[in-house]
Design a protein around this motif. Sequence first.
Motif, short mmCIF file in Angstrom:
data_model
loop_
_atom_site.label_atom_id
_atom_site.label_comp_id
_atom_site.label_asym_id
_atom_site.label_seq_id
_atom_site.Cartn_x
_atom_site.Cartn_y
_atom_site.Cartn_z
N ILE A 48 12.56 -6.73 -6.31
CA ILE A 48 12.36 -5.29 -6.11
C ILE A 48 11.33 -4.75 -7.09
CG2 ILE A 48 13.48 -3.04 -6.38
CD1 ILE A 48 15.99 -4.30 -5.14
N GLN A 49 11.42 -5.16 -8.35
CA GLN A 49 10.42 -4.74 -9.34
C GLN A 49 9.02 -5.18 -8.91
OE1 GLN A 49 12.69 -6.48 -12.86
NE2 GLN A 49 11.80 -4.66 -13.80
N ALA A 50 8.92 -6.39 -8.39
CA ALA A 50 7.63 -6.90 -7.95
C ALA A 50 7.09 -6.10 -6.77
CB ALA A 50 7.75 -8.38 -7.59
N LEU A 51 7.96 -5.71 -5.85
CA LEU A 51 7.52 -4.90 -4.72
C LEU A 51 7.01 -3.54 -5.18
CD1 LEU A 51 10.29 -5.64 -2.06
CD2 LEU A 51 7.96 -6.55 -2.12
N GLN B 175 -0.61 -6.54 7.90
CA GLN B 175 -0.19 -5.15 7.75
C GLN B 175 -1.37 -4.29 7.29
OE1 GLN B 175 3.35 -4.22 8.43
NE2 GLN B 175 2.82 -6.16 9.44
N GLY B 176 -1.42 -3.07 7.80
CA GLY B 176 -2.48 -2.14 7.43
C GLY B 176 -1.92 -0.89 6.81
N THR B 177 -2.78 0.10 6.67
CA THR B 177 -2.37 1.38 6.09
C THR B 177 -1.22 1.98 6.90
OG1 THR B 177 -4.64 1.76 5.35
CG2 THR B 177 -3.19 3.68 5.44
N GLY B 178 -0.23 2.47 6.21
CA GLY B 178 0.93 3.06 6.87
C GLY B 178 2.05 2.08 7.16
N SER B 179 1.87 0.82 6.81
CA SER B 179 2.91 -0.17 7.03
C SER B 179 4.17 0.16 6.23
CB SER B 179 2.40 -1.56 6.62
OG SER B 179 3.46 -2.50 6.56
N THR B 180 5.32 -0.11 6.82
CA THR B 180 6.59 0.08 6.12
C THR B 180 7.17 -1.25 5.64
OG1 THR B 180 7.91 -0.10 8.16
CG2 THR B 180 7.08 2.10 7.55
N ALA B 181 6.39 -2.33 5.71
CA ALA B 181 6.92 -3.66 5.43
C ALA B 181 7.51 -3.77 4.03
CB ALA B 181 5.83 -4.71 5.63
N VAL B 182 6.80 -3.25 3.03
CA VAL B 182 7.30 -3.36 1.65
C VAL B 182 8.57 -2.53 1.50
CG1 VAL B 182 6.79 -2.79 -0.75
CG2 VAL B 182 5.05 -3.90 0.66
N ALA B 183 8.58 -1.34 2.04
CA ALA B 183 9.77 -0.48 1.95
C ALA B 183 10.95 -1.11 2.68
CB ALA B 183 9.46 0.90 2.51
N ASP B 184 10.70 -1.71 3.84
CA ASP B 184 11.77 -2.35 4.61
C ASP B 184 12.37 -3.52 3.83
OD1 ASP B 184 11.20 -0.57 6.63
OD2 ASP B 184 10.06 -2.01 7.83
N LEU B 185 11.53 -4.32 3.21
CA LEU B 185 12.02 -5.45 2.43
C LEU B 185 12.77 -4.97 1.20
CD1 LEU B 185 12.25 -8.45 1.97
CD2 LEU B 185 9.94 -8.45 1.00
N ARG B 186 12.26 -3.92 0.59
CA ARG B 186 12.94 -3.36 -0.58
C ARG B 186 14.34 -2.87 -0.22
NH1 ARG B 186 14.18 0.50 -4.18
NH2 ARG B 186 13.23 0.41 -6.27
N ALA B 187 14.47 -2.24 0.94
CA ALA B 187 15.77 -1.75 1.39
C ALA B 187 16.74 -2.91 1.59
CB ALA B 187 15.62 -0.96 2.68
N TYR B 188 16.25 -4.01 2.13
CA TYR B 188 17.12 -5.18 2.33
C TYR B 188 17.59 -5.75 1.00
CZ TYR B 188 18.56 -9.95 3.46
OH TYR B 188 19.27 -11.12 3.56
N LEU B 189 16.69 -5.93 0.06
CA LEU B 189 17.06 -6.48 -1.24
C LEU B 189 18.00 -5.54 -1.99
CD1 LEU B 189 13.52 -7.78 -2.25
CD2 LEU B 189 15.47 -9.19 -1.56
N SER B 190 17.79 -4.25 -1.85
CA SER B 190 18.69 -3.27 -2.49
C SER B 190 20.08 -3.37 -1.88
CB SER B 190 18.13 -1.85 -2.31
OG SER B 190 16.89 -1.70 -2.97
N TRP B 191 20.15 -3.58 -0.58
CA TRP B 191 21.45 -3.76 0.08
C TRP B 191 22.15 -4.99 -0.46
CZ3 TRP B 191 23.09 -7.84 3.24
CH2 TRP B 191 24.30 -7.63 3.91
#
Length: 293
Positions: free
Chosen positions: A186-189, A208-224
């Motif tokens: 998560i820190q790395a993201l 992925q381009g501008t506006g991608s949610t990929a990093v946020a989506d992965l962060r949400a999974y790791l936080s879960w």
Amino acid sequence: MHALGSATRAYEQPTGGWFLNNAGWVTGSERTLVVDTLATEARSARLLDAVREDTGHDGDRLLAAITHWHGDHAHGANQIARAGGRVLATGHSAEMIAAGPHLYEMVFAFDGWGDVTPAKIDEVVAEPTTVELGGVSADLLPVPWVAHTAGDLVVHVPADGVLFTGDLVFVGVVPLVMAGAAAGWIQALDWLTTLEHRHLVPGHGPMQGTGSTAVADLRAYLSWLLEVTAVDSPDFAALDAQARERWSTWSEGERHAVNLIKTHADQHGAEADVPTMAMAMLKPFGGPIKLDI
């Protein structure tokens, strides 16, 4: 192949599942930096054919930056070394690559690797390093935390606005925490978001381009993962089912079981048992995972 600016190319391998990673290259007037290789001898050979056709560079005009030690990214580095090129990686990745190849025969059923003899790492990247290629440069940035592994590396190409994340980012594929740590990941993201880019090349999955949610989506999974494994005795089976339902569109769902066990161990100061994690992941298959690569 995706052209991401005048100097940068990304090499995507759908569907991004087991051992189907992405790679790419950055080319200047003097030499080319290849970012990662592929899992098998044949696939890496095709990647390097594409590099040579696109750039005209070969031999000592080639460099390779390996984002981490896993075989899908590192197995083809020997071909660059044999051609006369140089291979760069972090210290931890260099040690793990030298101890390979890591084929995990008890986990995967596959006999098509070809020659994946570990390459010698010519230069250890211990701090942020800029590689000059001739009119264009690439920044090799070691990740400051244990994230996907203990020795991750990203490649940033400011002139083209491109960020090669290695396996810090998976898109549409369940990530694998087995060799890393969810908290550091998560820190790395969060750190990745400070590196300006218009194009993101994930380790697995589509560009992925501008506006991608990929990093946020992965962060949400790791936080879960961190949230649900904070208790002493979680119901791993129920949490695995919950993850499969919540992230049902992500492939490689068998990895949820591993991620839960590993993250729970990390949070409670325990050592995750590798055979236990492997058995949990293989349970849906009734044996080794058959690879189609």
